[in-house]
Design a protein around this motif. Sequence first.
Motif, PDB file in Angstrom:
ATOM      1  N   SER A 182       0.891  -1.215   0.034  1.00 23.76           N
ATOM      2  CA  SER A 182      -0.117  -0.003   0.164  1.00 23.76           C
ATOM      3  C   SER A 182       0.860   1.346   0.047  1.00 23.76           C
ATOM      4  O   SER A 182       0.441   2.406  -0.326  1.00 23.76           O
ATOM      5  CB  SER A 182      -0.858  -0.058   1.374  1.00 23.76           C
ATOM      6  N   ARG A 183       2.147   1.088  -0.104  1.00 22.28           N
ATOM      7  CA  ARG A 183       2.768   2.524   0.261  1.00 22.28           C
ATOM      8  C   ARG A 183       4.325   2.057  -0.311  1.00 22.28           C
ATOM      9  O   ARG A 183       5.397   1.783   0.741  1.00 22.28           O
ATOM     10  CB  ARG A 183       2.938   3.015   1.310  1.00 22.28           C
ATOM     11  N   THR A 184       4.875   2.164  -1.544  1.00 24.93           N
ATOM     12  CA  THR A 184       6.030   1.825  -1.781  1.00 24.93           C
ATOM     13  C   THR A 184       6.827   3.165  -2.376  1.00 24.93           C
ATOM     14  O   THR A 184       6.146   4.226  -3.056  1.00 24.93           O
ATOM     15  CB  THR A 184       6.231   0.996  -3.265  1.00 24.93           C
ATOM     16  N   TYR A 185       7.967   3.630  -1.848  1.00 24.04           N
ATOM     17  CA  TYR A 185       8.363   4.967  -2.018  1.00 24.04           C
ATOM     18  C   TYR A 185      10.123   4.782  -2.131  1.00 24.04           C
ATOM     19  O   TYR A 185      10.437   3.902  -1.360  1.00 24.04           O
ATOM     20  CB  TYR A 185       7.828   5.815  -0.942  1.00 24.04           C
ATOM     21  N   ALA A 186      10.497   5.862  -2.309  1.00 24.44           N
ATOM     22  CA  ALA A 186      11.897   5.942  -2.269  1.00 24.44           C
ATOM     23  C   ALA A 186      12.386   7.217  -1.599  1.00 24.44           C
ATOM     24  O   ALA A 186      11.726   8.320  -1.710  1.00 24.44           O
ATOM     25  CB  ALA A 186      12.386   6.027  -3.699  1.00 24.44           C
ATOM     26  N   VAL A 187      13.475   7.487  -0.884  1.00 21.94           N
ATOM     27  CA  VAL A 187      14.414   8.400  -0.525  1.00 21.94           C
ATOM     28  C   VAL A 187      15.850   8.355  -1.275  1.00 21.94           C
ATOM     29  O   VAL A 187      16.219   7.481  -0.811  1.00 21.94           O
ATOM     30  CB  VAL A 187      14.377   8.520   0.957  1.00 21.94           C
ATOM     31  N   SER A 188      15.903   9.302  -2.334  1.00 20.52           N
ATOM     32  CA  SER A 188      16.950   8.999  -3.094  1.00 20.52           C
ATOM     33  C   SER A 188      17.617  10.467  -3.517  1.00 20.52           C
ATOM     34  O   SER A 188      16.849  11.450  -3.635  1.00 20.52           O
ATOM     35  CB  SER A 188      16.724   7.972  -4.206  1.00 20.52           C
ATOM     36  N   ASN A 189      18.690  10.516  -3.933  1.00 15.56           N
ATOM     37  CA  ASN A 189      19.389  11.525  -4.901  1.00 15.56           C
ATOM     38  C   ASN A 189      19.426  11.344  -6.354  1.00 15.56           C
ATOM     39  O   ASN A 189      20.505  11.649  -7.191  1.00 15.56           O
ATOM     40  CB  ASN A 189      20.574  12.194  -4.107  1.00 15.56           C
TER      41      ASN A 189
END
Length: 234
Positions: free
Chosen positions: A45-52
Amino acid sequence: MKAWFQRLTDLTSIARTEDMLKDALPDFAAELGFDNYAYLYIHPSRTYAVSNYPKEWQRRYFEARYTSIDPVVRTAATTLRAFVWSGEHRQRSESKEIRRFYSEAGDHGIRSGISIPVRTARRHMSMLTLASSRPTLTLEHDIDQIAAVTAVAFLHAKIEQHSTTPTAQLSLSLTPRQANCLKWSAEGKSMKAIATIENMSFATVNFHLNNARKNLDAVSLAQATALATKLGLI
């Protein structure tokens, strides 16, 4: 690398805000000779990224739903061990879509790297990737699995604690007919009953429910119904 992972653990423990964490991670990756970093959390239900990673690549990655075909993600899910990967060392049997994926990633300067996956609650997964524009990657020493997994587990906990704003995420949606059929299914109606209520053929109801399941990346109609309810889509 063991010392680097220990430093990552130390950094994570003292980062009081998400900005402190986001500001420090690019420099940390650069210290080890990598161009980019990407934290990826995979959840139905919540696939996400924290990335540069380049913004264009992050947007493309989620719009194309590349989490489902990304060979690095697949390897991470099956091994749950830190590993080195390279777009240059591919198998000839790989599909056309995987070859296209590697090509697009390479166009954005992502050609090799190290990925460290960890198991999260309810058997989901998060992973940290350090990526390089070099076609291959050579490490002087083997990766210390315990240090690597410990560091990424701390990172995952801190990102969750801060409810860190994603830099990109998977957007889930349904068409009106998909949502309507799924709503009836959530209320216990069979496909035959839905067809009668909505004056549709059985095949049309099956078509909409199957596409709803695919849009939600669910493995079953029951899971699709549960996800759509949780996300407020029905």
